[in-house]
Design a protein around this motif. Sequence first.
Motif, mmCIF file in Angstrom:
data_model
loop_
_atom_site.group_PDB
_atom_site.id
_atom_site.type_symbol
_atom_site.label_atom_id
_atom_site.label_comp_id
_atom_site.label_asym_id
_atom_site.label_seq_id
_atom_site.Cartn_x
_atom_site.Cartn_y
_atom_site.Cartn_z
ATOM 1 N N GLY A 19 55.978 14.544 42.108
ATOM 2 C CA GLY A 19 54.832 14.103 41.317
ATOM 3 C C GLY A 19 55.163 13.727 39.892
ATOM 4 O O GLY A 19 54.266 13.521 39.079
ATOM 5 N N PHE A 20 56.458 13.634 39.568
ATOM 6 C CA PHE A 20 56.836 13.423 38.169
ATOM 7 C C PHE A 20 57.446 12.055 37.898
ATOM 8 O O PHE A 20 57.383 11.563 36.786
ATOM 9 C CB PHE A 20 57.812 14.518 37.725
ATOM 10 N N SER A 21 58.042 11.428 38.912
ATOM 11 C CA SER A 21 58.654 10.123 38.689
ATOM 12 C C SER A 21 57.597 9.023 38.749
ATOM 13 O O SER A 21 56.425 9.276 39.044
ATOM 14 C CB SER A 21 59.762 9.872 39.708
ATOM 15 N N GLU A 22 58.029 7.799 38.460
ATOM 16 C CA GLU A 22 57.108 6.656 38.419
ATOM 17 C C GLU A 22 56.868 6.152 39.832
ATOM 18 O O GLU A 22 57.695 5.433 40.393
ATOM 19 C CB GLU A 22 57.722 5.558 37.545
ATOM 20 N N THR A 23 55.761 6.566 40.457
ATOM 21 C CA THR A 23 55.430 6.111 41.803
ATOM 22 C C THR A 23 54.027 5.531 41.827
ATOM 23 O O THR A 23 53.156 5.939 41.061
ATOM 24 C CB THR A 23 55.522 7.258 42.837
ATOM 25 N N ASP A 24 53.835 4.575 42.722
ATOM 26 C CA ASP A 24 52.580 3.829 42.792
ATOM 27 C C ASP A 24 51.558 4.555 43.671
ATOM 28 O O ASP A 24 51.867 5.512 44.375
ATOM 29 C CB ASP A 24 52.857 2.435 43.345
ATOM 30 N N LEU A 53 51.869 5.615 32.808
ATOM 31 C CA LEU A 53 52.449 5.584 34.144
ATOM 32 C C LEU A 53 51.539 4.780 35.072
ATOM 33 O O LEU A 53 50.310 4.823 34.945
ATOM 34 C CB LEU A 53 52.658 7.002 34.667
ATOM 35 N N ILE A 54 52.127 4.044 36.005
ATOM 36 C CA ILE A 54 51.382 3.057 36.790
ATOM 37 C C ILE A 54 50.185 3.670 37.508
ATOM 38 O O ILE A 54 49.119 3.054 37.598
ATOM 39 C CB ILE A 54 52.311 2.315 37.780
ATOM 40 N N LEU A 78 49.851 11.049 26.799
ATOM 41 C CA LEU A 78 49.263 11.524 28.052
ATOM 42 C C LEU A 78 50.242 11.520 29.219
ATOM 43 O O LEU A 78 49.846 11.749 30.365
ATOM 44 C CB LEU A 78 48.033 10.677 28.405
ATOM 45 N N LEU A 79 51.521 11.278 28.952
ATOM 46 C CA LEU A 79 52.512 11.319 30.027
ATOM 47 C C LEU A 79 52.499 12.670 30.734
ATOM 48 O O LEU A 79 52.203 13.697 30.130
ATOM 49 C CB LEU A 79 53.911 11.068 29.457
ATOM 50 N N HIS A 144 47.330 13.324 34.362
ATOM 51 C CA HIS A 144 48.089 13.844 35.503
ATOM 52 C C HIS A 144 47.764 15.302 35.784
ATOM 53 O O HIS A 144 47.332 16.044 34.899
ATOM 54 C CB HIS A 144 49.576 13.678 35.224
ATOM 55 N N GLY A 145 48.034 15.717 37.011
ATOM 56 C CA GLY A 145 47.665 17.054 37.473
ATOM 57 C C GLY A 145 48.146 18.178 36.590
ATOM 58 O O GLY A 145 47.373 19.050 36.191
#
Length: 199
Positions: A19-24, A53-54, A78-79, A144-145
């Motif tokens: 849940g931390f990398s850049e995923t769509d 993040l996307i 907000l990253l 993010h969560g």
Amino acid sequence: MLLYIIRHGETYGNLNGDGFSETDLTPNGRRQIAFLGKRFMSTDIDKIYTSPLIRAVKTANAIRSFHPETPLLVDSALLEKGTESDYCGLPDEDIKKLCPYAEILPRTPLGEEGDEKAYARAVKFIERIKAENNFNSTIVIVAHGTFNSFLVLAALGFPLKENFNFSHLNTGVTLVNYLEENGKLKTKLKYLNDTSHLI
């Protein structure tokens, strides 16, 4: 002030445990953000802030699609906690392809960050939001969560507690209300992690 703190829609990273990398967003995530956008269709919104993040940008854009005059600010503050220390989100040109109207704020990489630093970042962000917006504003924050737990703690004025966090499902909505009652400023948690728009 009404402060909506929202988690992005489901991603491929959520499915594979990263849940931390850049995923769509997954197809289900796209469905979730469509329902989320409709939830806010009739809500007056003064500003939308989003992580760069996307998954967050697309989620924020689904809400903003019903509010074409509402500023959308892309904010690296907000990253997600645990984002690679030198990564600041999507390149400007990619964000502009998704949201030509977005205002991209100056970026700062997170560096190495534990819970205390992430909580301090959340406190600083909430203080800035309260300072730069009218007391009667309605503000949407898409992040993010994990980081949303720090945002909720900061918004409520709660201290950081070890091994504790709030649950945030994909597109879960938390509402914090800052108001004045009988001459006193108060903070109220109206609801936490609401996903009724998905039912």
